[in-house]
Write an enzyme that holds these catalytic residues in place. Sequence first.
Site, PDB file in Angstrom:
ATOM      1  N   SER A 106      20.344 -30.683 -59.526  1.00 31.73           N
ATOM      2  CA  SER A 106      21.185 -30.317 -58.391  1.00 31.73           C
ATOM      3  C   SER A 106      20.530 -29.177 -57.594  1.00 31.73           C
ATOM      4  O   SER A 106      19.422 -29.327 -57.088  1.00 31.73           O
ATOM      5  CB  SER A 106      22.584 -29.959 -58.897  1.00 31.73           C
ATOM      6  OG  SER A 106      23.529 -29.942 -57.849  1.00 31.73           O
ATOM      7  N   ASP A 244      27.298 -40.576 -58.135  1.00 32.53           N
ATOM      8  CA  ASP A 244      26.830 -39.196 -57.989  1.00 32.53           C
ATOM      9  C   ASP A 244      27.218 -38.630 -56.633  1.00 32.53           C
ATOM     10  O   ASP A 244      27.180 -39.331 -55.611  1.00 32.53           O
ATOM     11  CB  ASP A 244      25.302 -39.186 -58.120  1.00 32.53           C
ATOM     12  CG  ASP A 244      24.730 -37.865 -58.561  1.00 32.53           C
ATOM     13  OD1 ASP A 244      25.252 -36.821 -58.135  1.00 32.53           O
ATOM     14  OD2 ASP A 244      23.734 -37.888 -59.314  1.00 32.53           O
ATOM     15  N   HIS A 271      27.373 -37.067 -61.404  1.00 32.31           N
ATOM     16  CA  HIS A 271      26.311 -36.085 -61.169  1.00 32.31           C
ATOM     17  C   HIS A 271      25.669 -35.578 -62.454  1.00 32.31           C
ATOM     18  O   HIS A 271      24.680 -34.858 -62.406  1.00 32.31           O
ATOM     19  CB  HIS A 271      26.902 -34.907 -60.383  1.00 32.31           C
ATOM     20  CG  HIS A 271      25.917 -34.030 -59.692  1.00 32.31           C
ATOM     21  ND1 HIS A 271      24.844 -34.506 -58.970  1.00 32.31           N
ATOM     22  CD2 HIS A 271      25.843 -32.664 -59.592  1.00 32.31           C
ATOM     23  CE1 HIS A 271      24.165 -33.506 -58.461  1.00 32.31           C
ATOM     24  NE2 HIS A 271      24.735 -32.373 -58.832  1.00 32.31           N
TER      25      HIS A 271
END
Length: 303
Positions: A106, A244, A271
Amino acid sequence: MPVTEGTVPHLGHRTWYRIVGTRRPGAKPPLLVVNGGPGCPHDYLDDLAALAQETGRALVFYDQLGCGRSDHPDDPALWTLDTFVAELAAVREALGLDPVHLLGHSWGSQLALEYAFTRPHGLLSLVLAGPIASAPAYQAETRRLKETLPEDVRAVLDRHEAAGTTDDPEYDEATMAFYARWLCRLDPWPAHVMRAFTNISRDVYETLWGGTEWQLTGTLRDWEVTGRLGEIDVPVLLTSGRHDVATPDLVRPLAEGIPDATWTLFERSAHLPSAEEPERYRQVVGAFLADVEARAPTVARAA
């Protein structure tokens, strides 16, 4: 597996780290894990620790400055992209991680990209998990995802955002409906995921990113590296979930723009496929690291 903990000095403060596994001359190169957030401790990525046993390499985790077990300085001027790219380099240098593989999740994938653009010596590969190459594109996608929430949930979010009362518990509850769809689809969330999520440092997050995933008001709101992806000169594994928040439309530019990139999509994940499909996730990452080392066996030796 043996576990070693310590701290690394950075900008007059201390960055905490944890090494899982044994480092010795001639061993497989370690994997340095860069967590997301910004301002989120590394705990939610703990499922990756089993890679140490499964692949015979050390894994190195750290909490970025301002979160988790690292120092929490009261200095908003520190919360910049440069601070955290330099911190990544400082951790690597202090621990002698050369050569090294780098996994960024991320926000951590943004740091990994920015670090790779500096062409550091001894970087063998990148694993970019739930990555993006454009903050404006990310905001557009998350706003689209928000519009697919039930109407009553959207009404709560819109009402509090218009009133400036996003610190209201009702708003937090409605926001969780978004996260339950596109952050982690496990029910309930594992303890280590919940621990990290509930201990995020809001000052770091809001300074860099903003109020919510669909309201990017922080200093990174215009971050964009799509045009630079061709500069990445190491093998790259892209991973993301079918559900996601980093949607396939956001990951595709990286798959197309990075010269030596492969992409694995985890069909049952949002995610956090490292927590949602942990065994398969570790298998995919482990196989990628082994393939990189097989392609460059004379380089892939730990000091």
